[in-house]
Design a protein around this motif. Structure first.
Motif, PDB file in Angstrom:
ATOM      1  N   GLY A 244       0.765  -1.136   0.060  1.00  0.00           N
ATOM      2  CA  GLY A 244       0.063   0.067   0.147  1.00  0.00           C
ATOM      3  C   GLY A 244       0.652   1.392   0.112  1.00  0.00           C
ATOM      4  O   GLY A 244       2.082   1.095  -0.211  1.00  0.00           O
ATOM      5  N   ASP A 245       0.141   2.517   0.190  1.00  0.00           N
ATOM      6  CA  ASP A 245       0.747   3.570  -0.043  1.00  0.00           C
ATOM      7  C   ASP A 245       0.316   4.512   1.184  1.00  0.00           C
ATOM      8  O   ASP A 245      -1.124   4.894   1.449  1.00  0.00           O
ATOM      9  CB  ASP A 245       0.423   4.471  -1.209  1.00  0.00           C
ATOM     10  N   SER A 250      -3.552   7.640   6.537  1.00  0.00           N
ATOM     11  CA  SER A 250      -4.247   6.731   6.036  1.00  0.00           C
ATOM     12  C   SER A 250      -3.328   5.950   5.386  1.00  0.00           C
ATOM     13  O   SER A 250      -2.285   6.589   4.689  1.00  0.00           O
ATOM     14  CB  SER A 250      -5.387   7.199   5.432  1.00  0.00           C
ATOM     15  N   THR A 252      -3.541   3.454   1.433  1.00  0.00           N
ATOM     16  CA  THR A 252      -4.493   2.930   0.542  1.00  0.00           C
ATOM     17  C   THR A 252      -3.802   1.666   0.003  1.00  0.00           C
ATOM     18  O   THR A 252      -2.784   1.623  -0.350  1.00  0.00           O
ATOM     19  CB  THR A 252      -4.399   3.902  -0.632  1.00  0.00           C
ATOM     20  N   CYS A 253      -4.680   0.361  -0.217  1.00  0.00           N
ATOM     21  CA  CYS A 253      -4.301  -0.814  -0.720  1.00  0.00           C
ATOM     22  C   CYS A 253      -5.659  -1.218  -1.309  1.00  0.00           C
ATOM     23  O   CYS A 253      -6.532  -0.699  -1.600  1.00  0.00           O
ATOM     24  CB  CYS A 253      -4.013  -1.648   0.566  1.00  0.00           C
ATOM     25  N   GLU A 254      -5.490  -2.520  -1.553  1.00  0.00           N
ATOM     26  CA  GLU A 254      -6.563  -3.238  -2.251  1.00  0.00           C
ATOM     27  C   GLU A 254      -7.771  -3.491  -1.509  1.00  0.00           C
ATOM     28  O   GLU A 254      -8.670  -3.638  -2.061  1.00  0.00           O
ATOM     29  CB  GLU A 254      -5.903  -4.551  -3.173  1.00  0.00           C
ATOM     30  N   GLY A 256      -8.951  -0.836   0.210  1.00  0.00           N
ATOM     31  CA  GLY A 256      -9.454   0.508   0.189  1.00  0.00           C
ATOM     32  C   GLY A 256      -8.507   1.511   1.005  1.00  0.00           C
ATOM     33  O   GLY A 256      -7.234   1.072   1.182  1.00  0.00           O
ATOM     34  N   THR A 257      -8.986   2.519   1.326  1.00  0.00           N
ATOM     35  CA  THR A 257      -8.179   3.625   2.282  1.00  0.00           C
ATOM     36  C   THR A 257      -8.606   3.456   3.572  1.00  0.00           C
ATOM     37  O   THR A 257      -9.725   3.555   3.891  1.00  0.00           O
ATOM     38  CB  THR A 257      -8.398   5.131   1.759  1.00  0.00           C
TER      39      THR A 257
END
Length: 352
Positions: A244-245, A250, A252-254, A256-257
């Motif tokens: 994620g980032d 927060s 964000t990944c697969e 969602g955020t």
């Protein structure tokens, strides 16, 4: 009871370091669970605290009294530490009462000092005093071993994986009895275990040893929800880790955020959620208003009664596979198309 203070404790065997500068404090009346995988140094630390092994460096204080440090190695019998080994190690030729008073002065042994009181404390009837240990179940023998450890009114109680040889149902019952007895006695105690559920359910605090280093000491809730490393996250329960980032608290990944329980620097991260945080919604169920949702197909279901472990393939471009844990009565069917949402915060670990 007492408090325990450990500072810079080191121990090696044949030049191989086993304990690397351990710092640890256990407050009066606290049950600390010392958790770690096999070979992490748990038993070595216990043996040093009990006086069975001599430390190479550092200090140990029990109730303000130094027992290790600056060339000092106080013998085990002078430390007033109660010890409960894995198998209980009761003497088969002695009665339960004689086992309990074994470490007391001769006059107290003859008087069966506090036997009835101690049996009551560990949840056993006074009539057990005349029985032989082999007439008791494994869980009952462990309770007698605890009564024996408490008989001399020790300043500290050490428990070395005392439930490892018991079956699952008896293990749970005995854990509860031992925790109650320690609390009733106001004992300061250290429970050594490699069992995560045991540590989380019994410890007021949990300290994790990893390759001879103490990497986190926290309440059970904090340790489970906010483990300090991705390896620890996978050791203390199941973990779903996704690339994620992180941005502004927060990530964000697969899935969602997701809000982060502990902020990290912006950038590439591994995002961790627990399988029970992933909600699996059947086709007729709507996702909570405003919550991100994602399509998935059920690839495997392991039904375990009260709950089920579900393997899901997300219908995103990457077809990522995740594992969820759902109540048993909500267990989906193989091949079923479902919707996923995530409850609660995530934890993130910076990459690189």
């Amino acid at each position: 009871m007492s408090e325990l203070r450990i500072r810079g404790l080191r121990k090696s065997f044949d030049g191989h370091p086993v304990l690397h500068g351990i710092d640890l404090s256990v407050e009066r009346g606290t049950l600390l669970a010392l958790l770690g995988p096999s070979g992490s140094g748990k038993t070595t630390l216990l043996r040093v605290l009990c006086g069975f092994e001599r430390a190479d460096g550092g200090t140990v204080e029990i109730d303000g009294r130094r027992v290790v440090g600056d060339g000092l190695h106080l013998p085990s019998e002078q430390r007033r530490v109660g010890y409960v080994p894995q198998e209980g190690a009761l003497f088969p030729h002695l009665s339960v009462a004689d086992n309990i008073v074994f470490g007391l002065p001769r006059a107290q042994r003859r008087a069966r000092h506090r036997v009835a009181e101690l049996l009551e404390l560990v949840g056993l009837p006074a009539s057990f005093a005349t029985r032989a240990p082999q007439q008791l179940s494994g869980g009952q023998q462990q309770r007698v071993a605890l009564a024996r450890a408490l008989a001399p009114a020790p300043t500290l109680v050490m428990l070395d994986e005392p439930f490892s040889s018991l079956d699952a149902a008896l293990r749970l019952e005995t854990r509860q009895a031992v925790a109650h007895a320690l609390a009733a006695a106001g004992a300061t105690a250290v429970l050594v275990t490699h069992d995560q559920s045991e540590a989380l359910s019994m410890g007021h605090e949990v300290a994790v040893l990893w390759r001879g280093k103490l990497i986190q000491t926290a309440t059970p809730q904090t340790l489970y929800r906010q483990p300090v490393t991705r390896e620890l996250a996978s050791f203390v329960g199941e973990a779903v880790l996704l690339a994620g980032d992180a941005r502004g608290g927060s990530a964000t990944c697969e899935l969602g955020t997701l809000p982060l329980s502990v902020p990290v620097a912006d950038g590439a991260v591994d995002v961790m959620v627990r399988p029970e945080q992933i909600r699996v919604l059947h086709a007729h169920e709507a996702a909570p208003s405003g919550a991100p949702s994602f399509d998935a197909i059920v690839r495997d279901v392991v039904f375990q009664g009260q709950d089920a472990a579900v393997t899901l393939q997300m219908q995103s471009a990457a077809h990522t596979v995740v594992r969820a844990r759902v109540p048993g009565y909500r267990s989906p069917q193989l091949g079923e198309r479902v919707t996923l949402t995530v409850d609660g915060d995530a934890t993130a670990y910076p990459r690189g």
